[in-house]
Design a protein around this motif. Structure first.
Motif, mmCIF file in Angstrom:
data_model
loop_
_atom_site.group_PDB
_atom_site.id
_atom_site.type_symbol
_atom_site.label_atom_id
_atom_site.label_comp_id
_atom_site.label_asym_id
_atom_site.label_seq_id
_atom_site.Cartn_x
_atom_site.Cartn_y
_atom_site.Cartn_z
ATOM 1 N N ASN A 87 9.895 -35.265 2.300
ATOM 2 C CA ASN A 87 10.433 -35.094 3.669
ATOM 3 C C ASN A 87 10.963 -33.917 4.014
ATOM 4 O O ASN A 87 11.011 -33.347 5.332
ATOM 5 N N ILE A 88 11.451 -33.129 3.115
ATOM 6 C CA ILE A 88 11.813 -31.634 3.079
ATOM 7 C C ILE A 88 10.682 -30.920 3.739
ATOM 8 O O ILE A 88 11.028 -30.097 4.586
ATOM 9 N N MET A 89 9.698 -31.184 3.335
ATOM 10 C CA MET A 89 8.475 -30.585 3.921
ATOM 11 C C MET A 89 8.061 -30.807 5.138
ATOM 12 O O MET A 89 7.781 -29.991 5.973
ATOM 13 N N THR A 90 8.221 -32.189 5.410
ATOM 14 C CA THR A 90 8.029 -32.655 6.850
ATOM 15 C C THR A 90 9.134 -32.057 7.925
ATOM 16 O O THR A 90 8.962 -31.458 8.952
ATOM 17 N N GLN A 91 10.403 -31.747 7.519
ATOM 18 C CA GLN A 91 11.454 -31.288 8.123
ATOM 19 C C GLN A 91 11.204 -29.656 8.316
ATOM 20 O O GLN A 91 11.532 -29.227 9.543
ATOM 21 N N THR A 92 10.457 -29.051 7.636
ATOM 22 C CA THR A 92 10.315 -27.678 7.582
ATOM 23 C C THR A 92 9.429 -27.524 8.760
ATOM 24 O O THR A 92 9.655 -26.551 9.764
ATOM 25 N N ASN A 93 8.248 -28.291 8.796
ATOM 26 C CA ASN A 93 7.458 -28.350 10.054
ATOM 27 C C ASN A 93 8.129 -28.708 11.294
ATOM 28 O O ASN A 93 7.854 -28.052 12.176
ATOM 29 N N GLY A 94 8.972 -29.778 11.109
ATOM 30 C CA GLY A 94 9.718 -29.991 12.259
ATOM 31 C C GLY A 94 10.612 -29.008 12.844
ATOM 32 O O GLY A 94 11.011 -28.565 13.986
ATOM 33 N N LEU A 95 11.204 -28.116 11.777
ATOM 34 C CA LEU A 95 11.991 -26.699 12.242
ATOM 35 C C LEU A 95 11.126 -25.702 12.961
ATOM 36 O O LEU A 95 11.669 -25.200 13.902
ATOM 37 N N ALA A 96 9.890 -25.714 12.488
ATOM 38 C CA ALA A 96 8.913 -24.490 13.252
ATOM 39 C C ALA A 96 8.682 -25.126 14.584
ATOM 40 O O ALA A 96 8.801 -24.219 15.470
ATOM 41 N N LYS A 97 8.486 -26.474 14.781
ATOM 42 C CA LYS A 97 8.380 -27.003 15.934
ATOM 43 C C LYS A 97 9.611 -26.770 16.981
ATOM 44 O O LYS A 97 9.663 -26.120 18.167
ATOM 45 N N VAL A 98 10.880 -26.922 16.681
ATOM 46 C CA VAL A 98 12.192 -26.456 16.910
ATOM 47 C C VAL A 98 12.220 -24.972 17.373
ATOM 48 O O VAL A 98 12.405 -24.636 18.711
ATOM 49 N N MET A 99 11.849 -23.921 16.562
ATOM 50 C CA MET A 99 12.073 -22.768 16.895
ATOM 51 C C MET A 99 10.922 -22.217 18.012
ATOM 52 O O MET A 99 11.130 -21.482 18.838
ATOM 53 N N ARG A 100 9.868 -23.091 17.924
ATOM 54 C CA ARG A 100 8.886 -22.633 18.912
ATOM 55 C C ARG A 100 9.376 -22.979 20.542
ATOM 56 O O ARG A 100 9.153 -22.521 21.400
ATOM 57 N N TYR A 101 9.784 -24.255 20.327
ATOM 58 C CA TYR A 101 10.458 -24.693 21.504
ATOM 59 C C TYR A 101 11.671 -23.648 22.173
ATOM 60 O O TYR A 101 11.826 -23.384 23.290
ATOM 61 N N LEU A 102 12.578 -23.284 21.289
ATOM 62 C CA LEU A 102 13.669 -22.592 21.601
ATOM 63 C C LEU A 102 13.166 -21.242 21.951
ATOM 64 O O LEU A 102 13.540 -20.423 23.043
ATOM 65 N N GLN A 103 12.113 -20.678 21.408
ATOM 66 C CA GLN A 103 11.447 -19.517 21.785
ATOM 67 C C GLN A 103 11.077 -19.604 23.281
ATOM 68 O O GLN A 103 11.009 -18.759 24.106
ATOM 69 N N TYR B 190 11.243 -22.281 5.809
ATOM 70 C CA TYR B 190 10.555 -21.669 7.028
ATOM 71 C C TYR B 190 10.701 -20.297 7.034
ATOM 72 O O TYR B 190 9.753 -19.698 7.333
ATOM 73 N N ILE B 191 11.659 -19.650 6.479
ATOM 74 C CA ILE B 191 11.485 -18.089 6.267
ATOM 75 C C ILE B 191 10.558 -17.509 5.579
ATOM 76 O O ILE B 191 9.982 -16.356 5.733
ATOM 77 N N ALA B 192 10.182 -18.169 4.635
ATOM 78 C CA ALA B 192 9.058 -17.811 3.559
ATOM 79 C C ALA B 192 7.751 -18.012 4.165
ATOM 80 O O ALA B 192 6.718 -17.803 3.373
ATOM 81 N N GLY B 193 7.817 -18.658 5.306
ATOM 82 C CA GLY B 193 6.340 -18.708 5.865
ATOM 83 C C GLY B 193 5.584 -20.182 5.402
ATOM 84 O O GLY B 193 4.464 -20.100 5.782
ATOM 85 N N LEU B 194 6.039 -20.841 4.795
ATOM 86 C CA LEU B 194 5.521 -22.394 4.299
ATOM 87 C C LEU B 194 5.390 -23.224 5.258
ATOM 88 O O LEU B 194 5.554 -24.234 5.146
ATOM 89 N N THR B 195 4.909 -22.943 6.661
ATOM 90 C CA THR B 195 4.594 -23.683 7.870
ATOM 91 C C THR B 195 3.579 -23.340 8.435
ATOM 92 O O THR B 195 2.848 -22.084 7.951
ATOM 93 N N SER B 196 2.782 -23.941 9.456
ATOM 94 C CA SER B 196 1.738 -23.720 9.889
ATOM 95 C C SER B 196 1.652 -22.352 11.010
ATOM 96 O O SER B 196 0.890 -21.818 11.407
ATOM 97 N N SER B 197 2.922 -22.227 11.298
ATOM 98 C CA SER B 197 3.111 -21.017 12.201
ATOM 99 C C SER B 197 4.128 -20.038 11.762
ATOM 100 O O SER B 197 4.798 -20.104 10.771
ATOM 101 N N LYS B 198 4.087 -18.738 12.370
ATOM 102 C CA LYS B 198 4.681 -17.538 11.770
ATOM 103 C C LYS B 198 6.189 -17.924 12.156
ATOM 104 O O LYS B 198 6.521 -18.181 13.577
ATOM 105 N N PRO B 199 7.016 -17.612 11.056
ATOM 106 C CA PRO B 199 8.297 -17.884 11.307
ATOM 107 C C PRO B 199 8.954 -16.976 12.379
ATOM 108 O O PRO B 199 8.787 -15.654 12.338
ATOM 109 N N LEU B 200 9.956 -17.336 13.259
ATOM 110 C CA LEU B 200 10.875 -16.308 14.221
ATOM 111 C C LEU B 200 11.669 -15.687 13.174
ATOM 112 O O LEU B 200 12.210 -16.034 12.166
#
Length: 269
Positions: free
Chosen positions: A113-129, A152-162
């Motif tokens: 679930n922490i991995m899923t939440q990390t992907n969720g955070l990436a989605k949030v950051m794209r939304y805020l951007q 997220y900061i380590a880039g362990l998601t499908s999108s480049k971190p803010l």
């Protein structure tokens, strides 16, 4: 009236105007300095850990608002990974003054679930951007929230971190909660990707200790394992322990000392 008297009065008047002008300039400089101290350079985004609620950061927000009113943006990531946003605006402020709370409806305490939440955070950051033109931020992660931010900061998601400027971690279990059997599933990928942490200006890693080597949930050794990730990698790494007899993992965010650390290291930076 003698000319000497007239010239004397003119000189006295000029002197008084000079003194008043210097006084006004000094006061203006003080006001500008005060404004710089209270105005944030970037918004603060906060994430709590397992079994969290939308109100986990209420005490910290109340403490920060006691000195300077902040707009608050509450972002909820639903079980279906949809995003819901609620704003509390404050006149005369902008996005940089904002406190942004990210809440996950599913915050069960599992590595998957922490991995899923990390992907969720990436989605949030794209939304805020996209929605608010967010370009950078400071970050606060409590408990597993610190793992989510680190991933997220380590880039362990499908999108480049803010870009994240300053990061504070509170009670983050980098090696799980069983000191005798450290959990490396989430930690080892962070070690391999630690070069990404060079982008961080400063990291503050806070642990709680009841004098038993833990905060009744997370061992100190699990929190301090963060040093291997960020020390000599981030621009500055600070590690500290809040040592209070009756402290617990669940009330770390309610400690006034932690609120002061947030103000000093994340709001006034």
């Amino acid at each position: 009236m003698p000319k000497k008297v007239i010239w004397g009065l003119i000189a006295c008047g000029a002197f008084l105007l000079l003194i008043i002008g210097l006084g006004l300039a000094t006061q203006l400089k003080r006001d500008q300095t005060s404004h710089v101290i209270t105005q944030q350079n970037r918004p603060l985004i906060m994430i709590a850990g397992s079994n969290s609620t939308p109100n986990n950061f209420d005490d910290i927000i109340k403490s920060l608002n006691a000195q300077h009113q902040h707009p608050v943006i509450n972002v909820t990531v639903t079980n279906s990974q949809a995003i819901k946003v609620k704003q509390n605006r404050v006149e005369g402020t902008n996005l940089n003054d904002a406190l942004i709370v990210v809440f996950f409806e599913n915050s069960t305490d599992t590595n998957a679930n922490i991995m899923t939440q990390t992907n969720g955070l990436a989605k949030v950051m794209r939304y805020l951007q996209k929605k608010f033109k967010l370009k950078t931020a400071n970050a606060l992660g409590y408990s597993n929230g610190g793992l989510i931010w680190s991933r997220y900061i380590a880039g362990l998601t499908s999108s480049k971190p803010l870009p994240i400027h300053d990061l504070m971690l509170v009670g983050t279990p980098f090696l799980g909660t069983d000191e005798d059997h450290p959990d490396h599933e989430l930690y080892d990928p962070l070690l391999k990707a630690q070069a990404h942490f060079k982008s961080l200006h400063a990291v503050v890693n806070v642990a709680g200790d009841t004098s038993s080597g833990n905060d009744n949930v997370v061992p100190l050794t699990s929190v301090t394992a963060g040093g291997k990730l960020f020390m000599n990698t981030a621009g500055r790494y600070t590690q500290m322990t809040v040592n209070i007899k009756d402290i617990s993992h669940g009330n770390l965010l309610q400690e006034s000392y932690v609120a002061r650390l947030v103000r000093q290291n994340l709001v006034n930076q």
